[in-house]
Design a protein around this motif. Structure first.
Motif, PDB file in Angstrom:
ATOM      1  N   UNK A  79       0.857  -1.176   0.000  1.00  0.00           N
ATOM      2  CA  UNK A  79       0.000   0.000   0.000  1.00  0.00           C
ATOM      3  C   UNK A  79       0.899   1.233   0.000  1.00  0.00           C
ATOM      4  N   UNK A  80       0.992   1.865  -1.141  1.00  0.00           N
ATOM      5  CA  UNK A  80       1.884   3.024  -1.259  1.00  0.00           C
ATOM      6  C   UNK A  80       1.385   4.229  -0.478  1.00  0.00           C
ATOM      7  N   UNK A  93      -1.155   7.498   5.353  1.00  0.00           N
ATOM      8  CA  UNK A  93      -2.225   7.082   6.263  1.00  0.00           C
ATOM      9  C   UNK A  93      -1.719   7.047   7.705  1.00  0.00           C
ATOM     10  N   UNK A  94      -0.515   6.548   7.882  1.00  0.00           N
ATOM     11  CA  UNK A  94       0.069   6.525   9.232  1.00  0.00           C
ATOM     12  C   UNK A  94       0.285   7.940   9.759  1.00  0.00           C
ATOM     13  N   UNK A  95       0.784   8.822   8.895  1.00  0.00           N
ATOM     14  CA  UNK A  95       0.999  10.212   9.313  1.00  0.00           C
ATOM     15  C   UNK A  95      -0.319  10.850   9.732  1.00  0.00           C
ATOM     16  N   UNK A  96      -1.360  10.628   8.961  1.00  0.00           N
ATOM     17  CA  UNK A  96      -2.684  11.154   9.334  1.00  0.00           C
ATOM     18  C   UNK A  96      -3.165  10.537  10.639  1.00  0.00           C
ATOM     19  N   UNK A  97      -2.915   9.258  10.818  1.00  0.00           N
ATOM     20  CA  UNK A  97      -3.314   8.585  12.051  1.00  0.00           C
ATOM     21  C   UNK A  97      -2.586   9.159  13.259  1.00  0.00           C
ATOM     22  N   UNK A  98      -1.301   9.403  13.110  1.00  0.00           N
ATOM     23  CA  UNK A  98      -0.513   9.994  14.203  1.00  0.00           C
ATOM     24  C   UNK A  98      -1.011  11.396  14.512  1.00  0.00           C
ATOM     25  N   UNK A 117       0.624  -0.720  11.987  1.00  0.00           N
ATOM     26  CA  UNK A 117      -0.534  -0.979  11.131  1.00  0.00           C
ATOM     27  C   UNK A 117      -0.112  -1.165   9.676  1.00  0.00           C
ATOM     28  N   UNK A 118      -0.827  -2.059   9.020  1.00  0.00           N
ATOM     29  CA  UNK A 118      -0.564  -2.285   7.593  1.00  0.00           C
ATOM     30  C   UNK A 118      -1.773  -1.935   6.729  1.00  0.00           C
ATOM     31  N   UNK A 119      -2.874  -1.531   7.392  1.00  0.00           N
ATOM     32  CA  UNK A 119      -4.091  -1.160   6.665  1.00  0.00           C
ATOM     33  C   UNK A 119      -4.769   0.023   7.352  1.00  0.00           C
TER      34      UNK A 119
END
Length: 128
Positions: free
Chosen positions: A5-6, A11-16, A106-108
């Motif tokens: 998932x490129x 997505x991780x940055x937004x989650x953080x 997380x991977x998704x």
């Protein structure tokens, strides 16, 4: 074949960012979010500790400003509040760090969402 998932770093940055925002909202329930306020809290706590220890070699500007009568009771109240807030903020930081770790692993997107949901549920009732 493994699908990568490129968008995962974004997505991780937004989650953080969202995890930090959740914690930030809860922290404002425990501290007054105005410039310099943390310093004032520290001064009140230092003055209260010194006063209760009998160290009268310093000024007690913040302690006297807050006291509405019994200075000793005010000093005790300041220290009790400081200790309660310290415990609440330490718990909050533990939940924040757990969420950041879960997001990093997380991977998704659903895994990121689950980490954020867990964080929200864990901190919604923290009280000072």
């Amino acid at each position: 074949m493994v699908t990568v998932n490129r968008d995962l770093p974004k997505l991780r940055t937004r989650g953080i960012t969202e995890a930090n925002a959740i914690v930030g909202r809860v922290r404002t329930a425990h501290i007054t979010p105005i410039p310099g306020q943390e310093w004032i809290y520290q001064q009140k706590e230092e003055e209260a500790r010194a006063f209760l220890a009998g160290d009268y070699s310093r000024e007690f500007n913040f302690l006297y400003a807050e006291a509405r009568g019994d200075v000793t009771a005010t000093a005790r109240r300041i220290l009790n509040r400081a200790n309660a807030v310290r415990v609440a903020l330490a718990n909050l930081e533990t939940h924040r760090m757990n969420a950041l770790e879960a997001i990093a692993d997380a991977t998704t997107q659903p895994e990121i969402d689950a980490a954020l949901s867990t964080l929200s549920s864990a901190v919604e009732h923290l009280e000072p």
